[in-house]
Scaffold this active site. Structure first.
Site, PDB file in Angstrom:
ATOM      1  N   THR A   1     -44.627  65.222 -79.791  1.00  0.00           N
ATOM      2  CA  THR A   1     -45.050  66.497 -80.365  1.00  0.00           C
ATOM      3  C   THR A   1     -46.274  67.023 -79.623  1.00  0.00           C
ATOM      4  OG1 THR A   1     -44.247  65.833 -82.545  1.00  0.00           O
ATOM      5  CG2 THR A   1     -45.799  67.660 -82.477  1.00  0.00           C
TER       6      THR A   1
ATOM      7  N   LEU B   1     -50.629  63.455 -83.966  1.00  0.00           N
ATOM      8  CA  LEU B   1     -49.307  63.994 -83.695  1.00  0.00           C
ATOM      9  C   LEU B   1     -48.472  62.903 -83.040  1.00  0.00           C
ATOM     10  CD1 LEU B   1     -50.169  67.498 -82.133  1.00  0.00           C
ATOM     11  CD2 LEU B   1     -49.611  66.982 -84.516  1.00  0.00           C
ATOM     12  N   ASP B   2     -47.160  62.924 -83.284  1.00  0.00           N
ATOM     13  CA  ASP B   2     -46.272  61.995 -82.607  1.00  0.00           C
ATOM     14  C   ASP B   2     -46.383  62.167 -81.099  1.00  0.00           C
ATOM     15  OD1 ASP B   2     -45.370  61.137 -85.072  1.00  0.00           O
ATOM     16  OD2 ASP B   2     -43.576  62.395 -85.054  1.00  0.00           O
ATOM     17  N   ARG B   3     -45.982  61.148 -80.360  1.00  0.00           N
ATOM     18  CA  ARG B   3     -46.110  61.182 -78.903  1.00  0.00           C
ATOM     19  C   ARG B   3     -45.405  62.397 -78.303  1.00  0.00           C
ATOM     20  NH1 ARG B   3     -43.278  59.704 -74.447  1.00  0.00           N
ATOM     21  NH2 ARG B   3     -41.513  58.980 -75.693  1.00  0.00           N
TER      22      ARG B   3
ATOM     23  N   ARG C   1     -39.648  66.077 -88.994  1.00  0.00           N
ATOM     24  CA  ARG C   1     -38.436  65.572 -88.348  1.00  0.00           C
ATOM     25  C   ARG C   1     -37.432  65.091 -89.391  1.00  0.00           C
ATOM     26  NH1 ARG C   1     -41.048  61.449 -84.109  1.00  0.00           N
ATOM     27  NH2 ARG C   1     -38.881  61.216 -83.386  1.00  0.00           N
TER      28      ARG C   1
END
Length: 317
Positions: free
Chosen positions: A136, A132-134, A234
């Site tokens: 998220t 997961l993105d930082r 996104r």
């Protein structure tokens, strides 16, 4: 990212890394040793955590001085984030990653990523199955054996893993539900961003979505990605004119309806897939974090939970 790279000269050969760095960078020895300690220094392409190691001629030394607009030392001083264990058995570990924690160690820092945390919890490495993105938050899965990691990774690779994300987005009209079929490609004009468009030669990306709440200030949406591309959700929402609130990289507003959006308000709520040992279906669910939960409360709406609904077929959006 700001860094300094130099090659070890003969005059520095045989001297400790910390001593050489203090001279080359013009920094106090204590600060240099902290940079080494947080993992911001590389010698010969490998991260070095020992300021006393002696250098040899022609070695290349790189120091990460700034990452994401922040010094590794300042970043290391922030409060440590603590994931929540959702499920653990002999083959897998499901955790709730908090927003702000990176999935893996970054170039300028080690010790505070999700991989580091899980390794410390298990007292041994584990296989990160997906990232997961930082910013998220939500469900993240690890395999506890090489065989389990491979089986779980195959679930994602073959599209058998089913995912539900929740997000708060800007107040633009959206159909009640739809299917986004827009390829993704790196945005050449904005480094670090992806664009969702058919005008470029991108990689296929598919997202089914459902609007949960429409208000004058914000919308709440359920997202069911059918592919797992970098920044897919996104970029897809931005292409619809509805960037996620708090997502500054994609133009998301920092607040809506009097509520703050302190980060990209995207949450990996539910994950369904086959257990690597029994092959029985399992479901993991991460509670909605407080920053996003405030928007659900303002909407007077409970967050979706339980079984993930079937994705709508292409043809909507």
């Amino acid at each position: 990212m700001k860094r300094r790279t130099f090659r070890v000269e003969t005059v520095h050969a045989g001297h400790p890394l910390g001593e050489v760095l203090a001279g080359v960078l013009g920094l106090p020895r204590e600060e240099v040793e902290r940079l080494v300690g947080v993992g911001a220094v590389y010698v010969g392409g490998r991260r070095s955590r020992d300021a006393a190691v002696r250098l040899t001629p022609e070695q290349v030394v790189t120091v990460v001085l700034e990452e994401g607009g922040q010094s590794p030392l300042a970043a290391a001083s922030t409060p440590r984030l603590e994931p929540r264990i959702l499920h653990e058995d002999d083959r897998l570990l499901a955790v709730d990653k908090p927003a702000g924690m990176t999935a893996q160690p970054t170039e300028g820092r080690v010790g505070d990523s999700l991989v580091d945390w899980v390794g410390a919890h298990l007292q041994r490495p584990a296989g990160l199955v997906h990232r997961l993105d930082r910013e998220t938050s939500g469900v993240t899965l690890f395999g506890k054996t090489p065989e389990a990691t491979a089986a779980l990774a195959e679930e994602f690779r073959e599209g058998h893993a089913r995912k539900r994300y929740l997000a708060a987005v800007g107040p633009v009209p959206l159909p009640a539900q739809g299917f986004i079929d827009l390829p993704l490609s790196k945005d050449p004009s904005r480094p670090g961003r992806w664009r969702a468009t058919r005008a470029a030669n991108g990689i296929p990306a598919l997202t089914s979505y459902r609007v949960l709440f429409t208000g004058s200030d914000f919308l709440l949406v359920e997202l069911l990605p059918q592919t797992g591309r970098t920044h897919q959700l996104r970029a897809h929402l931005t292409a619809l004119g509805a960037p996620i609130l708090g997502d500054s990289r994609y133009g998301g507003a920092p607040r809506a309806g009097g509520l703050a959006a302190p980060r990209c308000l995207l949450h990996a709520r539910t994950l369904e897939l086959a257990h690597p040992r029994t092959r029985a279906p399992v479901r993991f669910e991460a509670p909605v974090p407080e920053d996003l939960a405030r928007f659900f409360s303002a909407a007077g709406l409970p967050a979706p939970s339980g079984a993930i609904p079937a994705a709508e077929p292409p043809g909507g959006q």
